[in-house]
Design an enzyme around this catalytic site. Structure first.
Site, PDB file in Angstrom:
ATOM      1  N   GLY A  35     -12.632  14.997 -24.056  1.00  0.00           N
ATOM      2  CA  GLY A  35     -12.155  13.579 -23.876  1.00  0.00           C
ATOM      3  C   GLY A  35     -13.298  12.528 -23.927  1.00  0.00           C
ATOM      4  CB  ALA A  36     -15.129  12.192 -27.548  1.00  0.00           C
ATOM      5  CB  SER A  37     -10.419   9.318 -28.219  1.00  0.00           C
ATOM      6  OG  SER A  37     -10.200  10.032 -26.698  1.00  0.00           O
ATOM      7  NE  ARG A  38      -7.890   6.539 -24.476  1.00  0.00           N
ATOM      8  CZ  ARG A  38      -8.081   5.705 -23.017  1.00  0.00           C
ATOM      9  NH1 ARG A  38      -8.443   5.328 -21.730  1.00  0.00           N
ATOM     10  NH2 ARG A  38      -7.086   6.784 -21.713  1.00  0.00           N
ATOM     11  CG  ASN A  77     -16.311  12.845 -19.710  1.00  0.00           C
ATOM     12  OD1 ASN A  77     -16.065  11.712 -19.424  1.00  0.00           O
ATOM     13  ND2 ASN A  77     -14.635  12.383 -20.757  1.00  0.00           N
ATOM     14  CB  SER A 100     -14.816  10.991  -9.490  1.00  0.00           C
ATOM     15  OG  SER A 100     -14.969   9.827  -8.117  1.00  0.00           O
ATOM     16  CE1 TYR A 149     -10.400  10.632 -11.465  1.00  0.00           C
ATOM     17  CE2 TYR A 149     -11.166   9.700  -8.823  1.00  0.00           C
ATOM     18  CZ  TYR A 149     -11.596   9.638 -10.619  1.00  0.00           C
ATOM     19  OH  TYR A 149     -12.775   9.837 -12.090  1.00  0.00           O
ATOM     20  CE  LYS A 162     -12.946  13.683 -11.803  1.00  0.00           C
ATOM     21  NZ  LYS A 162     -12.918  13.874 -13.144  1.00  0.00           N
ATOM     22  CB  ILE A 199     -18.387   3.989 -15.255  1.00  0.00           C
ATOM     23  CG1 ILE A 199     -19.349   5.058 -14.555  1.00  0.00           C
ATOM     24  CG2 ILE A 199     -18.915   4.264 -16.706  1.00  0.00           C
ATOM     25  CD1 ILE A 199     -20.394   4.402 -14.072  1.00  0.00           C
TER      26      ILE A 199
HETATM   27  P1  NAP Z   1     -10.830   6.923 -19.997  1.00  0.00           P
HETATM   28  O1  NAP Z   1     -11.725   5.690 -20.244  1.00  0.00           O
HETATM   29  O2  NAP Z   1     -10.065   6.151 -18.782  1.00  0.00           O
HETATM   30  O3  NAP Z   1     -10.878   7.459 -20.811  1.00  0.00           O
HETATM   31  C1  NAP Z   1     -10.165   9.390 -20.523  1.00  0.00           C
HETATM   32  C2  NAP Z   1      -9.842  10.188 -21.792  1.00  0.00           C
HETATM   33  O4  NAP Z   1      -9.908  11.590 -21.319  1.00  0.00           O
HETATM   34  C3  NAP Z   1      -9.951   9.591 -23.073  1.00  0.00           C
HETATM   35  O5  NAP Z   1     -10.939   9.750 -24.269  1.00  0.00           O
HETATM   36  C4  NAP Z   1      -9.024  10.544 -22.937  1.00  0.00           C
HETATM   37  O6  NAP Z   1      -8.683  11.200 -23.871  1.00  0.00           O
HETATM   38  C5  NAP Z   1      -9.193  11.416 -22.207  1.00  0.00           C
HETATM   39  N1  NAP Z   1      -8.059  12.811 -21.617  1.00  0.00           N
HETATM   40  C6  NAP Z   1      -7.151  12.367 -20.589  1.00  0.00           C
HETATM   41  N2  NAP Z   1      -6.134  13.377 -20.244  1.00  0.00           N
HETATM   42  C7  NAP Z   1      -6.892  13.986 -21.421  1.00  0.00           C
HETATM   43  C8  NAP Z   1      -6.263  15.699 -21.735  1.00  0.00           C
HETATM   44  N3  NAP Z   1      -4.797  16.204 -20.944  1.00  0.00           N
HETATM   45  N4  NAP Z   1      -6.679  16.133 -23.390  1.00  0.00           N
HETATM   46  C9  NAP Z   1      -7.175  15.856 -23.587  1.00  0.00           C
HETATM   47  N5  NAP Z   1      -8.290  14.640 -23.625  1.00  0.00           N
HETATM   48  C10 NAP Z   1      -8.214  13.850 -21.748  1.00  0.00           C
HETATM   49  O7  NAP Z   1     -12.269   7.235 -19.020  1.00  0.00           O
HETATM   50  P2  NAP Z   1     -13.420   7.528 -18.196  1.00  0.00           P
HETATM   51  O8  NAP Z   1     -13.878   6.021 -17.752  1.00  0.00           O
HETATM   52  O9  NAP Z   1     -14.226   7.720 -19.808  1.00  0.00           O
HETATM   53  O10 NAP Z   1     -13.117   8.440 -17.652  1.00  0.00           O
HETATM   54  C11 NAP Z   1     -13.939  10.309 -18.204  1.00  0.00           C
HETATM   55  C12 NAP Z   1     -14.392  10.315 -17.023  1.00  0.00           C
HETATM   56  O11 NAP Z   1     -15.174   9.943 -16.084  1.00  0.00           O
HETATM   57  C13 NAP Z   1     -12.642  11.278 -15.641  1.00  0.00           C
HETATM   58  O12 NAP Z   1     -13.218  11.894 -15.361  1.00  0.00           O
HETATM   59  C14 NAP Z   1     -12.722  10.577 -14.831  1.00  0.00           C
HETATM   60  O13 NAP Z   1     -12.110  11.328 -13.596  1.00  0.00           O
HETATM   61  C15 NAP Z   1     -14.567  10.449 -14.743  1.00  0.00           C
HETATM   62  N6  NAP Z   1     -14.756   9.204 -13.477  1.00  0.00           N
HETATM   63  C16 NAP Z   1     -15.068   7.430 -14.222  1.00  0.00           C
HETATM   64  C17 NAP Z   1     -14.759   7.140 -13.425  1.00  0.00           C
HETATM   65  C18 NAP Z   1     -15.653   5.410 -13.661  1.00  0.00           C
HETATM   66  O14 NAP Z   1     -15.933   4.000 -13.081  1.00  0.00           O
HETATM   67  N7  NAP Z   1     -14.052   5.723 -15.223  1.00  0.00           N
HETATM   68  C19 NAP Z   1     -15.782   7.241 -12.266  1.00  0.00           C
HETATM   69  C20 NAP Z   1     -15.940   8.120 -11.286  1.00  0.00           C
HETATM   70  C21 NAP Z   1     -15.727   9.458 -12.386  1.00  0.00           C
HETATM   71  P3  NAP Z   1      -7.051  10.040 -25.235  1.00  0.00           P
HETATM   72  O15 NAP Z   1      -6.757   9.057 -24.076  1.00  0.00           O
HETATM   73  O16 NAP Z   1      -7.562  11.327 -26.734  1.00  0.00           O
HETATM   74  O17 NAP Z   1      -5.577  10.750 -24.454  1.00  0.00           O
END
Ligand code: NAP
Length: 242
Positions: free
Chosen positions: A9-12, A87, A139, A152, A156, A185
């Site tokens: 999940g390194a694209s975003r 991730n 999380s 969710y 986690k 985040i």
């Molecule tokens: P995000 O901006 O929505 O990015 C999610 C990433 O996961 C994207 O790169 C997406 O890739 C990838 N992904 C989703 N489904 C996938 C699949 N089936 N195969 C491969 N890649 C997949 O989310 P984020 O906030 O960076 O979250 C990253 C991690 O941190 C997650 O596990 C999330 O639960 C955790 N987290 C985030 C927060 C927060 O507040 N942001 C808080 C606690 C935990 P594509 O777009 O290319 O499909």
């Protein structure tokens, strides 16, 4: 050879920051993405301008075969995996009574089973090499539970249980396994929150601010270089959950 790191999940969002930060530090990065090809190529191009190359691999890691493809690509090209960062993840806000079987399974497949597939495929190589490091992004909701995010939170909490159990099983092979459990985040995952909701959350956080992707990336850098931390859930949350 540089340490070889897979970031799912390194694209975003957080994964993108991790891939960028570690690439700039000289790690060899295999960056996974699924749907966001444009953003992934943008990061690759951005780094190429600084003469840094990263590998990008499209795969839906919720499926065993596709997760395996990333690991096989890495071992065929570099012969080893030093660090795996699980991730990739999705979130959904929905009342418990309204969650369908399909939504439940999609959440568990994407957030939890993916980490099972990726860790199992990668750790065979790590066990052979007698060293390795796995970092799972969980999380705070896995720690304390979240209303309207039961699936969710379960995914986690499962990740954190896997972290602790795997740390015990793989410790003798010199493989460390840890979780980072972020609070809120600033990424697209929270795009549906309006300003009023964000302000309310900030009021609940002792440090009075939303976290940045860099806050997580800095912890990853430390965890990778550390040699004596394993089985831990490190929650980076501004004091929201203590
Ligand atoms: P995000 O901006 O929505 O990015 C999610 C990433 O996961 C994207 O790169 C997406 O890739 C990838 N992904 C989703 N489904 C996938 C699949 N089936 N195969 C491969 N890649 C997949 O989310 P984020 O906030 O960076 O979250 C990253 C991690 O941190 C997650 O596990 C999330 O639960 C955790 N987290 C985030 C927060 C927060 O507040 N942001 C808080 C606690 C935990 P594509 O777009 O290319 O499909």
């Amino acid at each position: 050879m540089n340490k070889v790191v897979i970031v799912t999940g390194a694209s975003r969002g957080i994964g993108r920051e991790i891939a960028r930060g570690l690439a700039k530090k000289g790690y060899t990065i295999i960056a996974n993405y699924n749907k966001s090809e444009k953003q992934m190529i943008e990061l690759k191009n951005e780094l190429e301008k600084e003469k840094i190359n990263i590998d990008i691999v499209k795969a839906d890691i919720s499926k065993r075969d596709e997760a395996k493809k990333i690991v096989e690509y890495t071992i065929n090209k570099y012969g080893k995996i030093d660090i795996l960062i699980n991730n990739a993840g999705i979130s959904q806000i929905k009342e418990f009574t309204q969650i369908t079987d399909e939504e439940w399974n999609n959440m568990i497949n994407t957030n939890l089973n993916s980490a099972f597939y990726m860790s199992q495929e990668s750790c065979k190589n790590m066990i052979h090499n007698k060293k390795g490091c796995i970092i799972n992004i969980s999380s705070i909701w896995g720690l304390v539970g979240s209303s309207c995010e039961v699936h969710y939170s379960v995914s986690k909490a499962g990740i954190d249980a896997m972290t602790k159990s795997l740390a015990k099983e793989l410790g003798p092979s010199n493989i460390r396994v840890n979780s980072i459990a972020p609070g809120i985040i600033n990424t697209e995952m929270n795009k549906d929150l309006n300003q009023e909701e964000i302000n309310k959350i900030k009021e609940e956080i002792p440090l009075e601010k939303i976290g940045d992707t860099k806050d997580i990336e800095k912890c990853i850098e430390w965890l990778i270089e550390d040699e004596y931390t394993t089985g831990q859930i490190i929650s980076i949350n501004g004091g929201w959950v203590i």
